[in-house]
Design a protein around this motif. Structure first.
Motif, PDB file in Angstrom:
ATOM      1  N   MET A   1       1.340  -0.279  -1.267  1.00 45.60           N
ATOM      2  CA  MET A   1       0.757  -0.379   0.078  1.00 45.60           C
ATOM      3  C   MET A   1       0.226  -1.790   0.308  1.00 45.60           C
ATOM      4  O   MET A   1      -0.491  -2.329  -0.539  1.00 45.60           O
ATOM      5  N   ILE A   2       0.578  -2.367   1.460  1.00 45.16           N
ATOM      6  CA  ILE A   2       0.125  -3.721   1.787  1.00 45.16           C
ATOM      7  C   ILE A   2      -0.843  -3.684   2.968  1.00 45.16           C
ATOM      8  O   ILE A   2      -1.054  -2.639   3.570  1.00 45.16           O
ATOM      9  N   LEU A   3      -1.440  -4.849   3.264  1.00 44.59           N
ATOM     10  CA  LEU A   3      -2.378  -5.015   4.388  1.00 44.59           C
ATOM     11  C   LEU A   3      -3.693  -4.262   4.190  1.00 44.59           C
ATOM     12  O   LEU A   3      -4.311  -3.792   5.142  1.00 44.59           O
ATOM     13  N   GLY A   4      -4.099  -4.141   2.927  1.00 38.60           N
ATOM     14  CA  GLY A   4      -5.381  -3.517   2.619  1.00 38.60           C
ATOM     15  C   GLY A   4      -5.306  -2.009   2.506  1.00 38.60           C
ATOM     16  O   GLY A   4      -4.220  -1.430   2.542  1.00 38.60           O
ATOM     17  N   ASN A   5      -6.461  -1.375   2.364  1.00 35.16           N
ATOM     18  CA  ASN A   5      -6.484   0.088   2.225  1.00 35.16           C
ATOM     19  C   ASN A   5      -7.408   0.754   3.242  1.00 35.16           C
ATOM     20  O   ASN A   5      -7.849   1.875   3.049  1.00 35.16           O
ATOM     21  N   ILE A   6      -7.704   0.024   4.349  1.00 35.67           N
ATOM     22  CA  ILE A   6      -8.497   0.617   5.438  1.00 35.67           C
ATOM     23  C   ILE A   6      -7.635   0.583   6.700  1.00 35.67           C
ATOM     24  O   ILE A   6      -7.133  -0.470   7.101  1.00 35.67           O
ATOM     25  N   CYS A   7      -7.456   1.742   7.324  1.00 32.88           N
ATOM     26  CA  CYS A   7      -6.545   1.883   8.462  1.00 32.88           C
ATOM     27  C   CYS A   7      -7.325   1.879   9.780  1.00 32.88           C
ATOM     28  O   CYS A   7      -8.448   2.380   9.842  1.00 32.88           O
ATOM     29  N   THR A   8      -6.696   1.339  10.825  1.00 33.26           N
ATOM     30  CA  THR A   8      -7.345   1.343  12.143  1.00 33.26           C
ATOM     31  C   THR A   8      -7.140   2.674  12.862  1.00 33.26           C
ATOM     32  O   THR A   8      -7.701   2.894  13.929  1.00 33.26           O
ATOM     33  N   ARG A   9      -6.306   3.546  12.303  1.00 29.79           N
ATOM     34  CA  ARG A   9      -6.085   4.864  12.917  1.00 29.79           C
ATOM     35  C   ARG A   9      -6.701   5.952  12.041  1.00 29.79           C
ATOM     36  O   ARG A   9      -6.960   5.734  10.864  1.00 29.79           O
TER      37      ARG A   9
ATOM     38  N   SER B   1      11.762 -10.956  -7.492  1.00 27.74           N
ATOM     39  CA  SER B   1      12.449  -9.866  -8.200  1.00 27.74           C
ATOM     40  C   SER B   1      13.765  -9.553  -7.494  1.00 27.74           C
ATOM     41  O   SER B   1      13.928  -8.489  -6.885  1.00 27.74           O
ATOM     42  N   PRO B   2      14.718 -10.491  -7.551  1.00 28.39           N
ATOM     43  CA  PRO B   2      15.930 -10.381  -6.726  1.00 28.39           C
ATOM     44  C   PRO B   2      16.786  -9.145  -7.003  1.00 28.39           C
ATOM     45  O   PRO B   2      17.567  -8.730  -6.144  1.00 28.39           O
ATOM     46  N   GLY B   3      16.623  -8.539  -8.167  1.00 27.24           N
ATOM     47  CA  GLY B   3      17.421  -7.342  -8.480  1.00 27.24           C
ATOM     48  C   GLY B   3      16.862  -6.064  -7.875  1.00 27.24           C
ATOM     49  O   GLY B   3      17.479  -4.999  -7.964  1.00 27.24           O
ATOM     50  N   THR B   4      15.682  -6.136  -7.237  1.00 28.12           N
ATOM     51  CA  THR B   4      15.026  -4.944  -6.691  1.00 28.12           C
ATOM     52  C   THR B   4      15.487  -4.679  -5.261  1.00 28.12           C
ATOM     53  O   THR B   4      15.464  -5.578  -4.428  1.00 28.12           O
ATOM     54  N   THR B   5      15.909  -3.444  -4.999  1.00 33.36           N
ATOM     55  CA  THR B   5      16.206  -3.054  -3.619  1.00 33.36           C
ATOM     56  C   THR B   5      14.921  -2.535  -2.966  1.00 33.36           C
ATOM     57  O   THR B   5      13.968  -2.165  -3.668  1.00 33.36           O
ATOM     58  N   MET B   6      14.906  -2.491  -1.636  1.00 37.58           N
ATOM     59  CA  MET B   6      13.657  -2.161  -0.941  1.00 37.58           C
ATOM     60  C   MET B   6      13.828  -1.193   0.218  1.00 37.58           C
ATOM     61  O   MET B   6      14.812  -1.256   0.955  1.00 37.58           O
ATOM     62  N   GLU B   7      12.819  -0.334   0.360  1.00 36.57           N
ATOM     63  CA  GLU B   7      12.632   0.450   1.579  1.00 36.57           C
ATOM     64  C   GLU B   7      11.291   0.051   2.155  1.00 36.57           C
ATOM     65  O   GLU B   7      10.300  -0.040   1.429  1.00 36.57           O
ATOM     66  N   THR B   8      11.239  -0.211   3.462  1.00 36.23           N
ATOM     67  CA  THR B   8       9.969  -0.524   4.117  1.00 36.23           C
ATOM     68  C   THR B   8       9.604   0.634   5.038  1.00 36.23           C
ATOM     69  O   THR B   8      10.316   0.919   5.989  1.00 36.23           O
ATOM     70  N   LEU B   9       8.493   1.296   4.711  1.00 43.79           N
ATOM     71  CA  LEU B   9       8.003   2.427   5.520  1.00 43.79           C
ATOM     72  C   LEU B   9       6.948   1.866   6.463  1.00 43.79           C
ATOM     73  O   LEU B   9       5.801   1.647   6.087  1.00 43.79           O
TER      74      LEU B   9
ATOM     75  N   SER C   1       2.291   0.484   4.566  1.00 42.25           N
ATOM     76  CA  SER C   1       1.039  -0.187   4.915  1.00 42.25           C
ATOM     77  C   SER C   1       0.180   0.724   5.770  1.00 42.25           C
ATOM     78  O   SER C   1       0.658   1.707   6.334  1.00 42.25           O
ATOM     79  N   VAL C   2      -1.089   0.334   5.863  1.00 48.00           N
ATOM     80  CA  VAL C   2      -1.972   0.948   6.857  1.00 48.00           C
ATOM     81  C   VAL C   2      -1.551   0.426   8.234  1.00 48.00           C
ATOM     82  O   VAL C   2      -0.784  -0.530   8.344  1.00 48.00           O
TER      83      VAL C   2
END
Length: 290
Positions: free
Chosen positions: A64-72, A136-144, A111-112
């Protein structure tokens, strides 16, 4: 009957199919040691995910990126709500180094919501994807991703860096969206998913939780709406109440009902369908890139 006879008792007894096996295995133990040693932050742990052992064993983890406090303040989610801290611009590097250190084959980034920021956090999102590619060029990614309030220039930043999968969760049916997701809108989330595909994103994905009081017909309609937005991958799983302050489980959906819903989704032409009680949106994520 499916969900029409709702159980209003907030202490609905968990059925046997919800019980989770304790994580084991060499890969899991090695990752656990690294995470503890370097104080790495994974949603797998902070969200107490029931599939942590299996996913870590497959070399998949969620950050999780952008901290751990959500505006919602969504009624289903265990993440803290409040005034978030300033953006940490070192975070992309730290996440990317963690992924390399853990030898993650497939990383899910989430992210939050950052409605407090002019760019809704989309710039740091893009920088994180780029950092993982570099370190880490060998890593594939999903962005939620969050819905970025439906603002296309923010969504474009993600499409431009081209992660293998971009996902955005619908979470629930139209009627329950206001109660479950409070500051989100059903149609806006569908539009985000539709736009991602129109903007050229190769693989899109969404997730829906069941057991919050929806009817069978509403679930079928939601699955159809999602497919009509040209989404490739759908995950269907049981909602579990994180704390007593969160929305109660109205009903535990049986494995047979999940099978029926999964078959219906497959009949509509989704590329991948995950449908069972313990499915979470990142479950089998490494298979959704193909």
């Amino acid at each position: 009957m499916y969900m029409e006879d709702l159980i209003q008792n907030t202490t609905v007894q968990k059925p046997k199919w919800i019980r989770v096996k304790l994580p084991t295995g060499k890969n899991y133990r090695e990752l656990r040691t690294l995470v503890d040693k370097y104080k790495l932050n994974t949603i797998c742990q902070s969200g107490s995910c029931p599939n942590m052992g299996e996913c870590w064993g497959e070399g998949t983890a969620t950050f999780m990126i952008l901290g751990n406090i959500c505006t919602r303040s969504c009624g289903f989610c265990g993440v803290k709500t409040g005034k978030p801290l300033d953006v940490n611009w070192d975070e992309p590097e730290k996440v990317a180094r963690s992924i390399k250190l853990m030898k993650i084959k497939h990383a899910v980034l989430t992210s939050v919501d950052r409605d407090d920021l002019k760019d809704m956090g989309s710039i740091l999102w893009a920088e994180t994807v780029n950092a993982v590619r570099r370190i880490s060029p060998g890593t594939t990614m999903e962005t939620l991703i969050p819905d970025f309030q439906g603002i296309t220039k923010h969504i474009d930043r993600l499409v431009d860096v081209a992660p293998e999968v971009i996902s955005h969760n619908m979470e629930t049916v139209k009627r329950l969206t206001r109660e479950v997701r409070i500051q989100a809108k059903y149609e806006r989330s569908l539009e985000v998913l539709r736009y991602l595909k129109e903007a050229g994103q190769r693989r899109t994905k969404t997730g829906v939780m069941l057991g919050l009081g929806e009817t069978k017909d509403e679930v079928f309609q939601t699955i159809e709406d999602i497919r009509n937005a040209n989404v490739d991958v759908i995950t269907l799983g049981q909602y579990l109440q994180p704390t007593k302050k969160h929305l109660p489980v109205k009903r535990f959906i049986t494995p047979e009902e999940f099978d029926e819903l999964g078959d219906f989704a497959r009949s509509l032409g989704f590329r991948h369908v995950e449908s069972s009680p313990l499915v979470r949106s990142s479950y089998h994520a490494e298979k959704h890139i193909h």
